[in-house]
Design a protein around this motif. Sequence first.
Motif, PDB file in Angstrom:
ATOM      1  N   GLY A  44       0.808  -1.221   0.000  1.00 36.88           N
ATOM      2  CA  GLY A  44       0.000   0.000   0.000  1.00 36.88           C
ATOM      3  C   GLY A  44       0.837   1.265   0.000  1.00 36.88           C
ATOM      4  N   THR A  45       2.160   1.113   0.005  1.00 34.06           N
ATOM      5  CA  THR A  45       3.050   2.264  -0.053  1.00 34.06           C
ATOM      6  C   THR A  45       4.173   2.002  -1.049  1.00 34.06           C
ATOM      7  N   LEU A  46       4.651   3.075  -1.636  1.00 29.50           N
ATOM      8  CA  LEU A  46       5.751   3.014  -2.590  1.00 29.50           C
ATOM      9  C   LEU A  46       7.008   3.495  -1.873  1.00 29.50           C
ATOM     10  N   SER A  47       7.975   2.587  -1.728  1.00 28.66           N
ATOM     11  CA  SER A  47       9.219   2.953  -1.051  1.00 28.66           C
ATOM     12  C   SER A  47      10.103   3.783  -1.978  1.00 28.66           C
ATOM     13  N   LYS A  48      11.047   4.471  -1.399  1.00 28.88           N
ATOM     14  CA  LYS A  48      11.981   5.274  -2.181  1.00 28.88           C
ATOM     15  C   LYS A  48      12.777   4.385  -3.141  1.00 28.88           C
ATOM     16  N   GLU A  49      13.163   3.201  -2.691  1.00 28.52           N
ATOM     17  CA  GLU A  49      13.932   2.285  -3.534  1.00 28.52           C
ATOM     18  C   GLU A  49      13.115   1.831  -4.741  1.00 28.52           C
ATOM     19  N   LYS A  50      11.856   1.451  -4.497  1.00 27.84           N
ATOM     20  CA  LYS A  50      10.982   1.017  -5.592  1.00 27.84           C
ATOM     21  C   LYS A  50      10.715   2.181  -6.544  1.00 27.84           C
ATOM     22  N   PHE A  51      10.532   3.378  -6.001  1.00 28.98           N
ATOM     23  CA  PHE A  51      10.321   4.568  -6.816  1.00 28.98           C
ATOM     24  C   PHE A  51      11.510   4.773  -7.753  1.00 28.98           C
ATOM     25  N   LYS A  52      12.733   4.680  -7.224  1.00 29.00           N
ATOM     26  CA  LYS A  52      13.939   4.851  -8.043  1.00 29.00           C
ATOM     27  C   LYS A  52      14.018   3.780  -9.124  1.00 29.00           C
ATOM     28  N   GLU A  53      13.666   2.552  -8.752  1.00 23.63           N
ATOM     29  CA  GLU A  53      13.701   1.436  -9.696  1.00 23.63           C
ATOM     30  C   GLU A  53      12.745   1.692 -10.867  1.00 23.63           C
ATOM     31  N   VAL A  54      11.538   2.109 -10.551  1.00 22.63           N
ATOM     32  CA  VAL A  54      10.529   2.375 -11.586  1.00 22.63           C
ATOM     33  C   VAL A  54      10.947   3.576 -12.432  1.00 22.63           C
ATOM     34  N   TYR A  55      11.355   4.643 -11.778  1.00 23.58           N
ATOM     35  CA  TYR A  55      11.732   5.880 -12.473  1.00 23.58           C
ATOM     36  C   TYR A  55      12.920   5.649 -13.395  1.00 23.58           C
ATOM     37  N   SER A  56      13.863   4.806 -12.984  1.00 21.39           N
ATOM     38  CA  SER A  56      15.067   4.531 -13.772  1.00 21.39           C
ATOM     39  C   SER A  56      14.735   3.907 -15.126  1.00 21.39           C
ATOM     40  N   GLN A  57      13.635   3.196 -15.197  1.00 22.56           N
ATOM     41  CA  GLN A  57      13.233   2.561 -16.455  1.00 22.56           C
ATOM     42  C   GLN A  57      12.945   3.593 -17.548  1.00 22.56           C
ATOM     43  N   PHE A  58      12.578   4.810 -17.153  1.00 24.61           N
ATOM     44  CA  PHE A  58      12.257   5.853 -18.121  1.00 24.61           C
ATOM     45  C   PHE A  58      13.502   6.552 -18.657  1.00 24.61           C
ATOM     46  N   PHE A  59      14.658   6.350 -18.010  1.00 28.05           N
ATOM     47  CA  PHE A  59      15.894   7.024 -18.402  1.00 28.05           C
ATOM     48  C   PHE A  59      17.047   6.032 -18.452  1.00 28.05           C
TER      49      PHE A  59
END
Length: 193
Positions: A44-59
């Motif tokens: 139910g929450t997005l961790s900073k690590e998961k956020f970075k992992e997802v965001y990195s896919q765009f760049f």
Amino acid sequence: MGNSGSKKTKLSKEDLYFLETNTNFEKAEIKQWYKGFMRDCPSGTLSKEKFKEVYSQFFPGGDPKDFCEHVFRSFDKDHSGSIEFKEFLLAINITSQKGKAEDKLNWAFDMYDIDGNGTIDHKEMESIIQAIYSMLGAALVGQTMDSPSERTAKIFEKMDTNGDGVLTKEEFIQGCLNDQCLYQMLTADASKD
């Protein structure tokens, strides 16, 4: 927006109403976003690590780590260290094509104001510009670019109307609204409302 610690499988009526009222998304879109969020973040929450992992896919050609820190900080409104669904969708709403220019600029200002003192100084602006350059990485290869320091100086020359060495929210917003190129660069938006 604190985390209750219990996993929610369904979006509450109150949260759904809040998001319908405070975003440009329709009820069905909100439910779809929630379903995807819970699939990717079953806690139910997005961790900073998961956020970075997802965001990195765009760049893939760059290093978005530093930029992710700034974006995550601006999304995590309650400073809990994780992003809950309401924070997530409010942020997506602002940063998406559906977001209003003024809302995007308010969000961008808050992201650039790293220390949260209500102004952006040269060091803060340069830090974000450096993070953007690192994130874009390979996309910038071969392009003639100002250094982060030079870019910051040019931005302040255009925006710091009272010459005090810091940008207020009003100077930042007005400067971006008056300059399409600055607006696009500082909000990462290709289409101004």
